[in-house]
Design a protein around this motif. Structure first.
Motif, PDB file in Angstrom:
ATOM      1  N   ARG A  13      45.312 -29.168  57.305  1.00 40.51           N
ATOM      2  CA  ARG A  13      44.305 -28.594  58.196  1.00 40.51           C
ATOM      3  C   ARG A  13      44.720 -28.812  59.645  1.00 40.51           C
ATOM      4  O   ARG A  13      45.659 -29.545  59.922  1.00 40.51           O
ATOM      5  N   ALA A  14      43.976 -28.186  60.536  1.00 37.00           N
ATOM      6  CA  ALA A  14      44.252 -28.313  61.964  1.00 37.00           C
ATOM      7  C   ALA A  14      42.936 -28.384  62.717  1.00 37.00           C
ATOM      8  O   ALA A  14      41.911 -27.843  62.274  1.00 37.00           O
ATOM      9  N   THR A  15      42.972 -29.060  63.870  1.00 36.81           N
ATOM     10  CA  THR A  15      41.804 -29.131  64.740  1.00 36.81           C
ATOM     11  C   THR A  15      42.223 -28.722  66.143  1.00 36.81           C
ATOM     12  O   THR A  15      43.188 -29.260  66.695  1.00 36.81           O
ATOM     13  N   LEU A  16      41.497 -27.765  66.699  1.00 33.72           N
ATOM     14  CA  LEU A  16      41.738 -27.298  68.057  1.00 33.72           C
ATOM     15  C   LEU A  16      40.521 -27.619  68.918  1.00 33.72           C
ATOM     16  O   LEU A  16      39.393 -27.659  68.425  1.00 33.72           O
ATOM     17  N   PHE A  22      35.160 -28.262  69.164  1.00 34.52           N
ATOM     18  CA  PHE A  22      36.280 -28.609  68.294  1.00 34.52           C
ATOM     19  C   PHE A  22      36.238 -27.644  67.108  1.00 34.52           C
ATOM     20  O   PHE A  22      35.202 -27.524  66.448  1.00 34.52           O
ATOM     21  N   LEU A  23      37.338 -26.958  66.871  1.00 34.62           N
ATOM     22  CA  LEU A  23      37.419 -26.002  65.765  1.00 34.62           C
ATOM     23  C   LEU A  23      38.305 -26.588  64.678  1.00 34.62           C
ATOM     24  O   LEU A  23      39.515 -26.734  64.851  1.00 34.62           O
ATOM     25  N   LYS A  24      37.689 -26.943  63.540  1.00 36.58           N
ATOM     26  CA  LYS A  24      38.433 -27.480  62.408  1.00 36.58           C
ATOM     27  C   LYS A  24      38.756 -26.334  61.456  1.00 36.58           C
ATOM     28  O   LYS A  24      37.851 -25.621  61.003  1.00 36.58           O
ATOM     29  N   MET A  39      28.114 -35.155  56.634  1.00 38.66           N
ATOM     30  CA  MET A  39      27.583 -35.257  57.989  1.00 38.66           C
ATOM     31  C   MET A  39      26.060 -35.162  57.989  1.00 38.66           C
ATOM     32  O   MET A  39      25.379 -35.852  58.762  1.00 38.66           O
ATOM     33  N   ALA A  40      25.538 -34.316  57.113  1.00 39.46           N
ATOM     34  CA  ALA A  40      24.088 -34.162  57.038  1.00 39.46           C
ATOM     35  C   ALA A  40      23.420 -35.413  56.465  1.00 39.46           C
ATOM     36  O   ALA A  40      22.296 -35.762  56.846  1.00 39.46           O
ATOM     37  N   ALA A  41      24.117 -36.106  55.570  1.00 38.78           N
ATOM     38  CA  ALA A  41      23.538 -37.271  54.894  1.00 38.78           C
ATOM     39  C   ALA A  41      23.774 -38.573  55.632  1.00 38.78           C
ATOM     40  O   ALA A  41      23.031 -39.538  55.437  1.00 38.78           O
ATOM     41  N   ALA A  42      24.792 -38.627  56.478  1.00 37.66           N
ATOM     42  CA  ALA A  42      25.153 -39.878  57.133  1.00 37.66           C
ATOM     43  C   ALA A  42      24.066 -40.334  58.103  1.00 37.66           C
ATOM     44  O   ALA A  42      23.603 -39.545  58.931  1.00 37.66           O
ATOM     45  N   PRO A  43      23.663 -41.605  58.051  1.00 37.14           N
ATOM     46  CA  PRO A  43      22.611 -42.119  58.942  1.00 37.14           C
ATOM     47  C   PRO A  43      23.153 -42.621  60.277  1.00 37.14           C
ATOM     48  O   PRO A  43      22.589 -43.532  60.876  1.00 37.14           O
ATOM     49  N   VAL A  44      24.259 -42.049  60.725  1.00 36.55           N
ATOM     50  CA  VAL A  44      24.856 -42.414  62.007  1.00 36.55           C
ATOM     51  C   VAL A  44      25.075 -41.132  62.799  1.00 36.55           C
ATOM     52  O   VAL A  44      25.109 -40.031  62.212  1.00 36.55           O
ATOM     53  N   PRO A  45      25.237 -41.200  64.106  1.00 34.82           N
ATOM     54  CA  PRO A  45      25.438 -39.978  64.889  1.00 34.82           C
ATOM     55  C   PRO A  45      26.727 -39.260  64.486  1.00 34.82           C
ATOM     56  O   PRO A  45      27.766 -39.881  64.267  1.00 34.82           O
ATOM     57  N   THR A  46      26.637 -37.950  64.375  1.00 27.08           N
ATOM     58  CA  THR A  46      27.803 -37.116  64.100  1.00 27.08           C
ATOM     59  C   THR A  46      27.812 -35.963  65.098  1.00 27.08           C
ATOM     60  O   THR A  46      26.830 -35.734  65.811  1.00 27.08           O
ATOM     61  N   ALA A  47      28.915 -35.245  65.141  1.00 25.32           N
ATOM     62  CA  ALA A  47      28.997 -34.104  66.053  1.00 25.32           C
ATOM     63  C   ALA A  47      28.064 -32.987  65.581  1.00 25.32           C
ATOM     64  O   ALA A  47      27.930 -32.739  64.376  1.00 25.32           O
ATOM     65  N   GLU A  48      27.450 -32.306  66.525  1.00 22.35           N
ATOM     66  CA  GLU A  48      26.581 -31.168  66.185  1.00 22.35           C
ATOM     67  C   GLU A  48      27.427 -30.016  65.636  1.00 22.35           C
ATOM     68  O   GLU A  48      28.447 -29.637  66.224  1.00 22.35           O
ATOM     69  N   ILE A  49      27.006 -29.467  64.501  1.00 23.94           N
ATOM     70  CA  ILE A  49      27.685 -28.292  63.942  1.00 23.94           C
ATOM     71  C   ILE A  49      27.151 -27.056  64.660  1.00 23.94           C
ATOM     72  O   ILE A  49      25.973 -26.720  64.544  1.00 23.94           O
ATOM     73  N   ARG A  50      28.008 -26.399  65.414  1.00 22.72           N
ATOM     74  CA  ARG A  50      27.591 -25.201  66.141  1.00 22.72           C
ATOM     75  C   ARG A  50      27.576 -23.985  65.229  1.00 22.72           C
ATOM     76  O   ARG A  50      26.676 -23.153  65.300  1.00 22.72           O
ATOM     77  N   TRP A  51      28.600 -23.867  64.389  1.00 24.18           N
ATOM     78  CA  TRP A  51      28.621 -22.810  63.389  1.00 24.18           C
ATOM     79  C   TRP A  51      29.677 -23.127  62.339  1.00 24.18           C
ATOM     80  O   TRP A  51      30.556 -23.958  62.553  1.00 24.18           O
ATOM     81  N   HIS A  52      29.551 -22.476  61.194  1.00 24.18           N
ATOM     82  CA  HIS A  52      30.480 -22.709  60.078  1.00 24.18           C
ATOM     83  C   HIS A  52      30.789 -21.361  59.434  1.00 24.18           C
ATOM     84  O   HIS A  52      29.946 -20.768  58.776  1.00 24.18           O
ATOM     85  N   ARG A  53      31.987 -20.889  59.690  1.00 25.56           N
ATOM     86  CA  ARG A  53      32.448 -19.628  59.112  1.00 25.56           C
ATOM     87  C   ARG A  53      33.791 -19.906  58.451  1.00 25.56           C
ATOM     88  O   ARG A  53      34.823 -19.893  59.129  1.00 25.56           O
ATOM     89  N   PRO A  54      33.767 -20.217  57.161  1.00 28.07           N
ATOM     90  CA  PRO A  54      35.009 -20.609  56.472  1.00 28.07           C
ATOM     91  C   PRO A  54      36.152 -19.652  56.792  1.00 28.07           C
ATOM     92  O   PRO A  54      35.931 -18.434  56.814  1.00 28.07           O
ATOM     93  N   PRO A  55      37.330 -20.214  57.113  1.00 27.72           N
ATOM     94  CA  PRO A  55      37.729 -21.621  56.995  1.00 27.72           C
ATOM     95  C   PRO A  55      37.531 -22.455  58.255  1.00 27.72           C
ATOM     96  O   PRO A  55      38.181 -23.480  58.411  1.00 27.72           O
ATOM     97  N   VAL A  56      36.659 -22.019  59.185  1.00 32.73           N
ATOM     98  CA  VAL A  56      36.520 -22.724  60.472  1.00 32.73           C
ATOM     99  C   VAL A  56      35.145 -23.378  60.570  1.00 32.73           C
ATOM    100  O   VAL A  56      34.116 -22.766  60.280  1.00 32.73           O
TER     101      VAL A  56
END
Length: 247
Positions: A13-16, A22-24, A39-56
């Motif tokens: 994978r790659a992250t830009l 950040f685009l994964k 990320m949804a289940a973790a009880p700690v702060p995570t990055a906000e998901i702006r959008w999810h359009r596989p594979p990004v």
């Protein structure tokens, strides 16, 4: 910042980074779905998901800065390391995710394969590999599974002052041994293990953490080489194995 920055890129994978995003990019749909669920289940702060359009998967940039970088001294305060330990303890106390990580028997078989490869390809002398395989064995005991991040490198934990602002890269999140996360976070920075454990606030066998440093290093060297990473980084996997062989 402006423009495009390649944060990391390898065969899987790659992250830009594009401005504040950040685009994964990951073609393994199951892995991305598992990351989003973690990320949804973790009880700690995570990055906000702006959008999810596989594979990004597009994530908002986290405030603050990484706890540190492998091969460089960490400039984060002892209190920031303790805050990271408290966040990890919070994660480990959460309900288990569905995904199950490798168990002791599976890890033992993997380590045996990796040890043979390291010797056959002259990455390390046979006696160094054998000594590290012996050290690693201590970690391969039964454990009570917890919710682990799975790849909790110190540049995946962001802090602002003495507070954790978020944790990145949940692609390996699963049920596993709590000490795996603690070892991953302190690999190359053993001087901060006490600070981390002060915040973790639970009994931890430091010798088992050291054994997990060896497990991670034996598992990771071939992957790093095959994906073009520099294995000579001070404090990295190669250093860990060389130093452990003299213990």
């Amino acid at each position: 910042m402006t423009g495009i920055q390649v944060v990391v890129a390898h065969r899987e994978r790659a992250t830009l980074r594009v401005d504040d995003l950040f685009l994964k990019i990951d073609t393994d749909r199951a892995r991305v779905d598992a990351e989003v669920a973690a990320m949804a289940a973790a009880p700690v702060p995570t990055a906000e998901i702006r959008w999810h359009r596989p594979p990004v998967l597009a994530l908002a940039a986290l405030p603050g800065r990484a706890l540190g970088r492998l091969g460089e001294p960490s400039t984060a305060s002892p209190a920031a390391w303790a805050a990271a330990g408290a966040a990890v303890r919070q994660l480990h106390s959460a309900p288990l995710p569905a995904r199950v990580g490798p168990g002791p028997a599976e890890l033992a078989a993997e380590l045996d394969r990796e040890c043979r490869w390291l010797v056959a390809n002259d990455v390390l002398p046979a006696d160094v590999v054998a000594r590290n395989r012996e050290i690693a064995e201590a970690a391969l005991r039964p454990w009570t599974p917890v919710f682990v991040h799975g790849d909790l490198q110190l540049d995946h934990v962001f802090v602002d002052g003495d507070e954790v602002t978020g944790v990145l890269d949940w692609s390996e999140a699963a049920q596993g041994d709590a000490l795996w996360d603690l070892a991953t976070l302190t690999l190359g920075h053993p001087e901060h293990l006490d600070d981390l454990l002060a915040g973790y606030s639970a009994p931890v066998d430091r010798e088992l953490v050291r054994a997990w440093w060896t497990v991670r290093s034996l598992r990771g060297l071939r992957w790093l080489i095959e994906n073009g990473f520099d294995i000579t980084v001070p404090g990295g996997e190669l250093d860990v194995l060389k130093r452990a062989s003299h213990s």
